[in-house]
Design a protein around this motif. Structure first.
Motif, PDB file in Angstrom:
ATOM      1  N   THR A   5       0.828  -1.210   0.000  1.00 17.86           N
ATOM      2  CA  THR A   5       0.000   0.000   0.000  1.00 17.86           C
ATOM      3  C   THR A   5       0.862   1.259   0.000  1.00 17.86           C
ATOM      4  O   THR A   5       0.531   2.244  -0.664  1.00 17.86           O
ATOM      5  N   GLU A   6       1.948   1.229   0.763  1.00 17.54           N
ATOM      6  CA  GLU A   6       2.820   2.408   0.837  1.00 17.54           C
ATOM      7  C   GLU A   6       3.444   2.704  -0.523  1.00 17.54           C
ATOM      8  O   GLU A   6       3.526   3.853  -0.944  1.00 17.54           O
ATOM      9  N   GLU A   8       2.310   1.888  -3.455  1.00 13.15           N
ATOM     10  CA  GLU A   8       1.270   2.379  -4.371  1.00 13.15           C
ATOM     11  C   GLU A   8       0.905   3.828  -4.047  1.00 13.15           C
ATOM     12  O   GLU A   8       0.738   4.652  -4.938  1.00 13.15           O
ATOM     13  N   ARG A   9       0.834   4.145  -2.766  1.00 15.76           N
ATOM     14  CA  ARG A   9       0.523   5.513  -2.365  1.00 15.76           C
ATOM     15  C   ARG A   9       1.604   6.482  -2.853  1.00 15.76           C
ATOM     16  O   ARG A   9       1.320   7.523  -3.430  1.00 15.76           O
ATOM     17  N   LEU A  11       3.789   6.060  -5.312  1.00 15.99           N
ATOM     18  CA  LEU A  11       3.834   6.172  -6.777  1.00 15.99           C
ATOM     19  C   LEU A  11       2.718   7.084  -7.291  1.00 15.99           C
ATOM     20  O   LEU A  11       2.902   7.810  -8.266  1.00 15.99           O
ATOM     21  N   ASN A  12       1.587   7.062  -6.599  1.00 15.66           N
ATOM     22  CA  ASN A  12       0.507   7.970  -6.954  1.00 15.66           C
ATOM     23  C   ASN A  12       0.842   9.417  -6.652  1.00 15.66           C
ATOM     24  O   ASN A  12       0.461  10.323  -7.378  1.00 15.66           O
ATOM     25  N   GLU A  13       1.533   9.585  -5.545  1.00 10.17           N
ATOM     26  CA  GLU A  13       1.806  10.936  -5.061  1.00 10.17           C
ATOM     27  C   GLU A  13       2.945  11.620  -5.819  1.00 10.17           C
ATOM     28  O   GLU A  13       2.914  12.837  -6.027  1.00 10.17           O
ATOM     29  N   GLN A  40       7.751  -2.437  -7.968  1.00  7.86           N
ATOM     30  CA  GLN A  40       8.948  -1.667  -7.614  1.00  7.86           C
ATOM     31  C   GLN A  40      10.204  -2.384  -8.118  1.00  7.86           C
ATOM     32  O   GLN A  40      10.366  -3.580  -7.876  1.00  7.86           O
TER      33      GLN A  40
END
Ligand SMILES: *Cc1c(COP(=O)(O)O)cnc(C)c1O
Length: 219
Positions: A5-6, A8-9, A11-13, A40
């Motif tokens: 989750t981290e 993905e978060r 990469l979105n940010e 990753q």
């Protein structure tokens, strides 16, 4: 939050053009595998033997970055496969990286680590010494090294103004040095878990994030 989750978060940010280096030092290969499963591919390690051991176990398409202080007698462990040595901080080390790269028939990408804080504990070139070395064409003696840009760390402090000052200085060093290198001098590696938000404002192109992704390290 989980490793997946981290990642993905983050990469979105992160804006387009900012690379995420997952700093996996001191974490077991199982943790890296989880990050790998969500796509990753770039991992940062601080100890050459640990980097080599993990590289032998994990998939071959991983890009390994050496980010910790590198002793000349340990370059040989990583020279055959390392993607980027971010901690090039002396001429002596440049000479040894060049020698090992030549032995492997490679050209190794490196970043110039620059010391911009007042902390003695941090490594890196003194900028004035680096600038005169570069101006004198010092790297021409090392054709098996390709200098890709600059890496640095901000002061370890809660005082945001100090952190901003350090990142501004690193960005200015990178901009000034660029005239002595070619187009491949395109990387500004700065920003860690606690300060990457600030580094983004100063034009970082690579953030090196460990504890936010993998949790606290067990030394
Ligand atoms: C450990 C380390 C990082 C990651 O630090 P976190 O605070 O865990 O994100 C980044 N850069 C360098 C050079 C490091 O040694």
């Amino acid at each position: 939050m989980s490793i997946k989750t981290e990642i993905e978060r983050l990469l979105n940010e992160l804006p387009a053009g900012v690379k995420l280096l997952a700093v996996s030092k001191f974490h077991p290969v199982e943790a890296l595998e989880q990050a790998y499963q969500v796509g990753q591919r770039a991992f940062g390690e601080s100890r050459p033997q640990e980097l080599k051991q993990k590289a032998e176990i994990l998939p071959r398409d991983i890009e390994w970055h050496m980010i910790g202080h590198l002793q000349t007698n340990k370059v040989k462990y990583i020279a055959p496969f390392v993607s980027l040595i971010e901690s090039l901080d002396s001429e002596r080390l440049a000479a040894e990286i060049n020698r090992q790269a030549e032995k492997c028939g490679r050209t190794i990408d490196c970043l110039l680590e620059i010391h911009v804080t007042d902390e003695e504990s941090k490594s890196g070139w003194d900028y004035d010494e680096l600038l005169s070395f570069v101006r004198g064409g010092g790297f021409a003696a090392y054709p098996n090294i390709r200098i890709r840009g600059v890496m640095g760390m901000a002061t370890f402090t809660d005082d945001e103004a100090v952190v901003r000052h350090d990142f501004e200085r690193l960005a200015a060093c990178k901009a000034e040095l660029a005239q002595y290198f070619g187009e491949e001098f395109d990387t500004l590696s700065m920003g860690m878990s606690d300060d990457y938000h600030i580094a983004l404002e100063y034009g970082t192109t690579e953030v090196r994030i460990g504890s936010t992704i993998f949790g606290a390290r067990q030394y």
